[in-house]
Design an enzyme around this catalytic site. Sequence first.
Site, PDB file in Angstrom:
ATOM      1  N   ASP A 265       0.894  -1.151   0.000  1.00 20.75           N
ATOM      2  CA  ASP A 265       0.000   0.000   0.000  1.00 20.75           C
ATOM      3  C   ASP A 265       0.934   1.204   0.000  1.00 20.75           C
ATOM      4  O   ASP A 265       1.539   1.525   1.019  1.00 20.75           O
ATOM      5  CB  ASP A 265      -0.904   0.013   1.234  1.00 20.75           C
ATOM      6  CG  ASP A 265      -1.890   1.168   1.223  1.00 20.75           C
ATOM      7  OD1 ASP A 265      -1.584   2.212   0.597  1.00 20.75           O
ATOM      8  OD2 ASP A 265      -2.967   1.053   1.824  1.00 20.75           O
ATOM      9  N   HIS A 266       1.091   1.836  -1.163  1.00 15.07           N
ATOM     10  CA  HIS A 266       2.170   2.833  -1.276  1.00 15.07           C
ATOM     11  C   HIS A 266       1.976   4.022  -0.350  1.00 15.07           C
ATOM     12  O   HIS A 266       2.938   4.739  -0.063  1.00 15.07           O
ATOM     13  CB  HIS A 266       2.335   3.293  -2.734  1.00 15.07           C
ATOM     14  CG  HIS A 266       1.229   4.128  -3.263  1.00 15.07           C
ATOM     15  ND1 HIS A 266       0.125   3.606  -3.886  1.00 15.07           N
ATOM     16  CD2 HIS A 266       1.065   5.469  -3.272  1.00 15.07           C
ATOM     17  CE1 HIS A 266      -0.676   4.588  -4.251  1.00 15.07           C
ATOM     18  NE2 HIS A 266      -0.132   5.726  -3.893  1.00 15.07           N
TER      19      HIS A 266
ATOM     20  N   HIS B 221      -5.948   2.529   1.343  1.00 15.97           N
ATOM     21  CA  HIS B 221      -5.254   3.747   1.776  1.00 15.97           C
ATOM     22  C   HIS B 221      -5.915   4.396   2.998  1.00 15.97           C
ATOM     23  O   HIS B 221      -5.246   4.713   3.982  1.00 15.97           O
ATOM     24  CB  HIS B 221      -5.219   4.777   0.647  1.00 15.97           C
ATOM     25  CG  HIS B 221      -4.574   4.284  -0.610  1.00 15.97           C
ATOM     26  ND1 HIS B 221      -3.546   3.365  -0.618  1.00 15.97           N
ATOM     27  CD2 HIS B 221      -4.801   4.597  -1.910  1.00 15.97           C
ATOM     28  CE1 HIS B 221      -3.174   3.128  -1.860  1.00 15.97           C
ATOM     29  NE2 HIS B 221      -3.913   3.858  -2.663  1.00 15.97           N
TER      30      HIS B 221
END
Length: 516
Positions: free
Chosen positions: A190-191, A253
């Site tokens: 999950d960047h 996110h």
Amino acid sequence: MSDKRHEAFYQEGALFFIFGATGDLARRKLFPAFYSLYREGKLPEKFAVVGLARRPRTNEQFREDLLASIHEFARYRTNQDDEQWARFAAHFEYMSLNTNDTSGYRELEHVAQKLESKFGIAGNRLFYLALAPDLFGSVARNLQEGGLLESAGWHRLVIEKPFGFDLASAEKLNEELCSVFKENEIFRIDHYLGKEMVQNIEVIRFANAFFEPLWNNKYIANVQITLSETVGVEERGGYYDHSGALRDMAQNHMLQMVTMMAMEPPSRLAPEDIRDEKVKVLRSLRAYSPDEVEANVVRGQYTEGEMKGEPKKAYRAEDSVNPASSTETYFAAKVLIDNFRWSGVPFYIRTGKRLPVKTTEVVVEFKTIPDNVYLAQKHTLQPNLLVFRVNPLEGIYIKINAKQPGSAGMIIPVAMDFCQSCQVGLNTPEAYERLLHDAARGESTYFTRWDEVKFAWRYVDKIAEAWKQGRSELQPYAAGSWGPDAARELLERDGFHWWPVNGQEESEVIWAPVRA
């Protein structure tokens, strides 16, 4: 522990396999990340990268693509005549591969052995699947059948979101991956967890004695998380119309940022202890009934509008989007965490496309002074705020009440602003740099564990099911606006309002920049 991991990685090296090497993610994020890590000395000379995709490319063409990617997207600049660039590019090779052809994986094993011998790599292999999720399971099996998991070192699988479409599909995918890889070998990216200010949340909370004692329902009125985008669906219309804002942004996110804000202090700074605390938050989320979804969740879709003087078409007029689509491009919700620390404190989250500014911010609003005491009797006091600016500018600011200079006692809000981007410049490491480096070292703190994914889907599925039953009306909002009116009303019912984001604070606030 992290130093030992880095030392081991530096001594042993690693071979990276990038599946989807001709795709947008590799071009925009992964190749620039490799180059930045190399320039900063975080990649040992004992490394190699094999780019894999269906498209036929020679090694020379692949390295030309690599150079173009770095010219356009990397933090550091280079040119073809640079000696350092030549050393870096020599570590990259390309192989055309049909991911469904098992014989191709056996050929890939020969390429891997050659590169490991050439660069002195100790059999460590990292497989990065920048592919469609429906290919994850078959690629994992083919890696095993092709002998690529039989080398002497460690083997790690890095995968991108979405991890499933709902809980059932996520469980099926997880079973497929876990039949080949162990859970501690699977790194789900999950960047947002790689972003500097998201990682800074736990430091600000747990390294400062004047925050943690106030971090509870006695002193905090609400928490607001905004993740807004100015773009529409662009060329992702086909994917997005199947997914929507709830699955594309909220399930991963936004809920991850909720866990970072709400987690308990871990007993140790070890990856599993930190992730244990995040799971406790997800288990404590109040699961809404269909009636509660209708009252606490807003879904919207952008219509035509204007942004910066330019007309923007409606979502239903976008390419590859169903003209009668009911897919949401905006999502807002009141999230409640039923535990001792947060009981009664609403976490308001919102995300959407075609909003006025691109930003990611977390606002902590503290409770106000009681109206009948001391200064509050004569003055309208603003609530204190602590704001984490995640994107595009990184920083933190705190808003307090103070006497206006030169006045006879007038109280005004003052914001003390630490702009990290202003202090260190915009040349801070990208999220993918941190995450790629972490995965190579086996540092799993900022990757999502399976039980995190599971409980996030369990929460989101309740909302999706209520929508499927028609329990929440799709609200239109004009492109360039802040979303449907229902999102504003969601807070107003509780006596709150959305705070301005991206530095668009009220005009009466006096700014006091904090200097390093």
